[in-house]
Motif scaffolding. Structure first.
Motif, PDB file in Angstrom:
ATOM      1  N   GLU A  11       0.851  -1.189   0.000  1.00  0.00           N
ATOM      2  CA  GLU A  11       0.000   0.000   0.000  1.00  0.00           C
ATOM      3  C   GLU A  11       0.884   1.236   0.000  1.00  0.00           C
ATOM      4  N   ARG A  30      -2.764  -1.194  -3.724  1.00  0.00           N
ATOM      5  CA  ARG A  30      -3.811  -0.219  -3.414  1.00  0.00           C
ATOM      6  C   ARG A  30      -3.130   1.053  -2.941  1.00  0.00           C
ATOM      7  N   GLU A  32      -3.551   4.526  -0.182  1.00  0.00           N
ATOM      8  CA  GLU A  32      -4.247   5.262   0.873  1.00  0.00           C
ATOM      9  C   GLU A  32      -4.193   6.729   0.479  1.00  0.00           C
ATOM     10  N   HIS A 209       3.181  -0.726   4.193  1.00  0.00           N
ATOM     11  CA  HIS A 209       2.674   0.594   3.824  1.00  0.00           C
ATOM     12  C   HIS A 209       3.837   1.584   3.801  1.00  0.00           C
TER      13      HIS A 209
END
Length: 271
Positions: A11, A30, A32, A209
């Motif tokens: 992410e 993906r 954020e 992340h």
């Protein structure tokens, strides 16, 4: 992404459609979406969510109404409930939320309200939604104890550094959080460097992340004067953009860590 072995996902935190495209094109699973990365991230606008969702990657919107601590009053919680509904209606496939009590405990009442709002808004649009608990957990009195509460709260995953300044420094606690929260994906984030990824995967995390950010080149044509507390100098008074090179390096490191094997503690799979 096709052609990859199952394992931890990547992410990337972004602030714009351009950042989302850079993340998508260089291997992120993906994004954020937030604004104000220099403040730790704040809620993006509905228009921003719509524009980033149009890029095509799953977009999870941070909902945080102000910088600073994570102890919110009733008015702030009500505002974030409304923001949750807004970003889901605008196309977010996930929301990133969190709140603490003044005693440093997870504010389960606030988290429940935010989670319920996300699921209700998604249901109104005939789709599902992921709910991530953000790094408020790292400022809690006991991150492992807080993680143990998450399976009963409808939380999909938790973004955490293991209560340390960086995820690499909190790897032991991350492993404990994986064990304490069965069914909840533990996502390592906080000062992550590509060199840290193998150890984080070995700790059993379900995702990694990164902000993968770099300062944008200033484009001002006239004189510079300070306009706020963040403007300490002309060089610093700019914004962050996504560095595609860092995204690609993180993707490589994560894929390499997958092929070397990892403890099968948590099958997170999808995002």
């Amino acid at each position: 992404m096709t052609g990859r072995t199952p394992g931890p996902t990547l992410e990337i935190a972004v602030t714009s459609p351009a950042g989302a495209r850079a993340a998508r094109d260089h291997g992120a699973d993906r994004v954020e979406l937030c604004t104000g990365l220099e403040l730790g991230g704040l809620t993006p606008s509905a228009a921003s969510v719509e524009a980033v969702a149009a890029v095509g990657s799953p977009v999870h919107a941070l909902v945080r109404c102000r910088p600073g601590d994570f102890v919110y009053d009733a008015e702030e919680i009500a505002l974030m409930v409304a923001e949750v509904r807004s970003v889901v209606a605008s196309g977010a496939s996930g929301v990133v939320v969190g709140a603490l009590t003044a005693e440093g405990l997870l504010d389960t009442d606030a988290v429940t309200r935010l989670t319920d709002a996300a699921h209700e808004a998604a249901s109104n649009h005939d789709r599902s939604v992921d709910v991530t608990l953000h790094r408020a957990i790292d400022q809690s009195a006991d991150p492992v104890a807080a993680a143990a509460l998450l399976p009963s709260l409808g939380i999909t995953r938790v973004l955490t550094s293991g209560g340390a300044a960086t995820a690499a420094g909190g790897a032991t606690t991350l492993a404990a959080m994986v064990a304490a929260a069965p069914g909840v994906q533990v996502m390592a984030g906080g000062g992550v460097r590509t060199a840290d990824i193998p150890a984080l995967v070995a700790a059993g995390v379900a995702a990694v992340h990164l902000s993968a950010k770099t300062r944008a080149e200033p484009r001002r044509g006239g004189a510079w004067i300070p306009l706020g507390a963040a403007g300490a100098s002309a060089l610093q008074d700019t914004h962050f953009v996504t560095d595609p090179k860092v995204v690609a390096e993180a993707r490589q490191a994560l894929d390499a860590a997958r092929t070397t094997g990892r403890p099968d503690r948590s099958a997170d799979g999808t995002a």
